[in-house]
Design an enzyme around this catalytic site. Structure first.
Site, PDB file in Angstrom:
ATOM      1  N   CYS A   2      14.511  10.332   0.385  1.00 52.04           N
ATOM      2  CA  CYS A   2      14.689  11.179   0.954  1.00 52.04           C
ATOM      3  C   CYS A   2      13.930  12.046   1.896  1.00 52.04           C
ATOM      4  CB  CYS A   2      15.495  12.125   0.196  1.00 52.04           C
ATOM      5  SG  CYS A   2      17.091  10.907  -0.310  1.00 52.04           S
ATOM      6  N   ARG A  27      10.083   7.578   5.922  1.00 54.69           N
ATOM      7  CA  ARG A  27       9.725   6.736   3.928  1.00 54.69           C
ATOM      8  C   ARG A  27      11.105   6.466   3.630  1.00 54.69           C
ATOM      9  NH1 ARG A  27       7.107  11.491   1.544  1.00 54.69           N
ATOM     10  NH2 ARG A  27       8.918  11.283   0.472  1.00 54.69           N
ATOM     11  N   TRP A  75      17.897   8.709   1.734  1.00 55.71           N
ATOM     12  CA  TRP A  75      18.333   7.502   1.111  1.00 55.71           C
ATOM     13  C   TRP A  75      19.467   7.286  -0.027  1.00 55.71           C
ATOM     14  CZ3 TRP A  75      16.766   4.362  -2.571  1.00 55.71           C
ATOM     15  CH2 TRP A  75      16.646   2.888  -2.716  1.00 55.71           C
ATOM     16  N   ASN A  99      16.122  16.556  -2.439  1.00 51.75           N
ATOM     17  CA  ASN A  99      15.326  15.158  -2.875  1.00 51.75           C
ATOM     18  C   ASN A  99      15.592  15.424  -4.649  1.00 51.75           C
ATOM     19  OD1 ASN A  99      15.466  14.878   0.038  1.00 51.75           O
ATOM     20  ND2 ASN A  99      12.822  15.071   0.157  1.00 51.75           N
ATOM     21  N   GLY A 100      15.871  13.495  -4.541  1.00 46.76           N
ATOM     22  CA  GLY A 100      15.782  13.343  -6.029  1.00 46.76           C
ATOM     23  C   GLY A 100      17.314  12.559  -7.586  1.00 46.76           C
ATOM     24  N   GLU A 482       0.239 -10.569  -2.838  1.00 51.37           N
ATOM     25  CA  GLU A 482       0.186  -9.198  -1.992  1.00 51.37           C
ATOM     26  C   GLU A 482       0.746 -10.521  -1.177  1.00 51.37           C
ATOM     27  OE1 GLU A 482       1.116  -6.552  -1.922  1.00 51.37           O
ATOM     28  OE2 GLU A 482      -0.101  -6.345   0.077  1.00 51.37           O
ATOM     29  N   LYS A 486       4.324  -8.897   1.064  1.00 57.24           N
ATOM     30  CA  LYS A 486       4.794  -8.051   2.433  1.00 57.24           C
ATOM     31  C   LYS A 486       5.383  -9.607   3.345  1.00 57.24           C
ATOM     32  CE  LYS A 486       2.622  -5.737   1.862  1.00 57.24           C
ATOM     33  NZ  LYS A 486       2.800  -4.839   1.518  1.00 57.24           N
ATOM     34  N   GLU A 489       9.141  -8.359   2.777  1.00 55.73           N
ATOM     35  CA  GLU A 489       9.474  -6.902   2.766  1.00 55.73           C
ATOM     36  C   GLU A 489      10.142  -7.427   4.251  1.00 55.73           C
ATOM     37  OE1 GLU A 489       7.599  -3.814   0.758  1.00 55.73           O
ATOM     38  OE2 GLU A 489       5.948  -4.962   0.864  1.00 55.73           O
ATOM     39  N   HIS A 505       4.518 -25.937 -13.040  1.00 54.82           N
ATOM     40  CA  HIS A 505       4.665 -25.331 -14.226  1.00 54.82           C
ATOM     41  C   HIS A 505       6.204 -25.085 -13.625  1.00 54.82           C
ATOM     42  CE1 HIS A 505       1.402 -26.015 -16.888  1.00 54.82           C
ATOM     43  NE2 HIS A 505       0.787 -25.135 -16.082  1.00 54.82           N
ATOM     44  N   LYS A 602       9.152   4.360   1.467  1.00 58.12           N
ATOM     45  CA  LYS A 602       8.292   4.872   1.306  1.00 58.12           C
ATOM     46  C   LYS A 602       7.539   4.698   0.557  1.00 58.12           C
ATOM     47  CE  LYS A 602       4.122   3.961   3.236  1.00 58.12           C
ATOM     48  NZ  LYS A 602       3.432   3.141   3.425  1.00 58.12           N
TER      49      LYS A 602
END
Ligand code: F6R
Length: 607
Positions: A2, A27, A75, A99-100, A482, A486, A489, A505, A602
């Site tokens: 948010c 964000r 969000w 927000n929160g 990583e 990426k 995402e 394994h 974000k």
């Protein structure tokens, strides 16, 4: 996640709010809204599901003329993505954005039996509490203070009421709020990027504080309404840094500008002539550095992988120190023990990640020194650590983290180099790392330019697959993780990263010709072993793309991209830039929203 914007001044609030909300789009959000107070003290509200462009359409039908207002990108946490759940929320005489997360909102709601709620949000419950207090004849400031004291959870809020025009009251606990102080105007935002171009002077609100803002004044209080003295700080960055600069997407811009941003990370911190590295910010005495026996690195997602790669370098440079890398969301709840002479590196691009922040606080409670490895200047983590270093990657707008990863690894490497020096570490190794760091920006630039078109072409081919495995050994292992992160995402392909040695394994069971595998292979003493895994995958019909610095060794794969570089230790950073390009172009090929991938935010300011 948010975002909040607020404005009081001479400009039309609606324009500043919409502009600010666009700056916060990166964000991640799913709905947006604004509320303003016109010059006749009449409130107006507009909300919509979807992008800011949708909100602009709503506002265009009924433009709002006032000079005071609040705006929000939401969000969803409590309640679905609907217009009714979008902010601002209006209860009685209160208009509010938040927000929160209000964790005890159900308990609070139960105390408000007479309120008819119009949304499923926790925010509306808090707004109702403020309204209830306000109705008792207190000032808006007192009503906010009284209400937020009841909250368990996190909040950054901005509130106005037509009964107290010319004022926005803001408060924060665990969710950032910055108050930009301009000439005859005040701009409030949850992220400094919304303030750029308006003012460089800002008051950073601390947890447990509230502020009453007008067009020419900011008064800060604690929740017991004691007036506090305020300091304005200077906001870093400029507008160019938050614009695309000719690129189609921020993601591509941020990948391609890594050579430049890395210069900023390194600036004044390495001395190639003497083969040494030095960071100013950690605030450790020579004795503290000498005594150091244990380093714990904390982060989430990409920041965690940056820590993992850095830990391999730390083990080489400072073998007398135990290095541990932990995932913040796990660590915060573990019964962890920190031995004496521990330093914790708190790694975060945004400096606001809820789990990482919680770890920082837990670690502090246990008495260990905390150092931030943070990008966003003035962020909560940067303010709460005992010392640390800014990585100076500049604003990272695209949701997927790229240039921050590179900067974080390098910043932690310089930290290790500095400690190694004090610990009487291997001078020639320290010097080798320093020399490599000195040429790393140039080598990144060369790698990106030389292989850009190839990666674009390969992305077209591999975008047709639905599954991918990324494999690497030693320092190539963290970048395999990583690389897979990426790709998943931004492309939404299913991708997993594994240590090459783990292939047998379990994961090899997945391999058939519907999969492709990215092998990060280093031209070092483990080359033959890494090639072994490649053969096993090929024998089972897998399609292998090899990224390597081995320029003259035979490699049997579908595709091989070879980087020709004098760099040895830091090759994983170069290979990772190729993975970034691959992920970007696969996402473009699949027609995705590259900069704001679905479901992602974000900075993850809630658990
Ligand atoms: C990956 C990504 C996330 C972040 C993670 C931590 O591209 O963006 O995995 O790395 O959410 O964020 P910060 O570094 O802001 O704490």
């Amino acid at each position: 996640m948010c975002g909040i914007v607020g404005y009081i001044g001479k400009k039309t609030a609606q324009d500043v709010l919409l502009n600010g909300l666009k700056r916060l789009e990166y964000r991640g959000y799913d709905s947006a809204g604004i509320a303003t107070l016109d010059d006749e003290e009449q409130p107006h509200i507009a909300r919509s599901v979807g992008k800011i462009a949708e909100l602009e359409k709503v506002v265009a039908k009924e433009p709002q003329t006032g000079h005071l207002g609040i705006g929000h990108t939401r969000w969803a946490t409590h309640g679905g993505v609907t217009e009714a759940n979008a902010h601002p929320h209006h209860v009685g005489n209160i208009w509010m954005v938040h927000n929160g997360i209000i964790e005890n909102y159900k308990e609070l709601k139960a105390e408000l039996k007479d309120v008819e709620f119009k949304s499923d949000t926790d925010t509306e419950v808090l707004a109702a509490f403020i309204d209830k207090n306000f109705a008792k004849g207190t000032s808006l400031k007192d009503a906010v203070a009284k209400a937020v004291k009841k909250v368990r959870g996190t909040y950054g809020i901005a509130v106005f009421s037509p009964l107290e025009p010319g004022k926005i009251v803001v408060a924060r606990l665990g969710s950032p709020l910055i108050i930009g102080v301009g000439k005859d105007e005040t701009i409030i935002a949850s992220d400094a990027s919304a303030l750029l171009g308006y003012t460089r002077e800002a008051v950073y609100l601390n947890d447990g504080e509230l502020a009453v803002c007008s067009d020419d004044n900011v008064d800060v209080y604690n929740l017991n309404l004691k007036h506090l003295s305020t300091n304005t700080e200077t906001i870093e960055g400029d507008l160019a840094q938050i614009q695309k600069g000719g690129y189609d997407h921020f993601l591509l811009k941020e990948i391609m500008e890594q050579a430049t941003t890395l210069h900023n990370t390194l600036s004044g911190r390495i001395d190639p002539k003497n083969g040494t590295m030095h960071l100013g910010g950690p605030n450790l005495t020579t004795k503290e550095m000498k005594d150091l026996r244990h380093i714990v690195i904390v982060g989430c997602g990409t920041a965690y992988y940056a820590g993992l790669l850095a830990s391999y370098y730390m083990e080489q440079l400072i073998p007398d120190i135990t290095t541990e890398v932990v995932i913040a969301s796990e660590y915060r709840y573990r019964s962890f023990h920190l031995p004496e002479h521990t330093v914790a590196l708190i790694v975060s691009q945004s400096g606001e990640t809820a789990d990482t922040l919680a770890c920082l606080r837990e670690i502090k409670k246990r008495g260990a020194k905390t150092l931030g490895v943070v990008n966003v200047v003035g962020s909560t983590i940067a303010r709460e650590v005992d010392g640390g270093t800014y990585v100076h990657a500049g604003p990272e707008i695209s949701v997927a983290s790229t240039k921050a990863f590179t900067a974080q690894v390098v910043a932690m490497l310089m930290f290790a180099g500095m400690i190694a020096e004090v610990h009487g570490g291997n001078k020639s190794l320290i010097s080798q790392f320093t020399q490599e760091l000195a040429i790393l920006p140039k080598e990144i630039e060369k790698t990106l330019n030389e292989h850009h078109d190839t990666m674009k072409k390969l992305a077209k081919k591999y975008a047709k697959y639905d599954d991918a495995l990324y494999l690497g050994r030693d320092t190539a292992y963290p970048i395999a993780l990583e690389g897979a992160l990426k790709l998943k995402e931004v492309s939404y392909l299913h991708a997993e990263g594994y240590a090459s040695g783990e292939l047998k394994h379990g994961p090899i069971a997945l391999v058939d010709d519907t999969f492709f595998e990215v092998f990060d292979i280093l031209d070092n003493w483990l080359f033959e072993k890494s090639i072994g895994g490649l053969h096993e995958v090929r024998a089972r019909g897998g399609h292998a793309l090899v990224l390597t610095d081995a320029v003259d060794k035979e490699i049997d794969a579908d595709d091989v991209v070879r980087i020709n570089t004098p760099i040895k230790q830091l090759v994983p950073i170069l290979l990772n830039t190729l993975q970034q390009l691959l992920a970007y172009y696969v996402a473009v090929e699949r027609g995705n929203d590259v900069d704001q991938p679905r479901n992602l935010a974000k900075s993850v300011t809630v658990e």
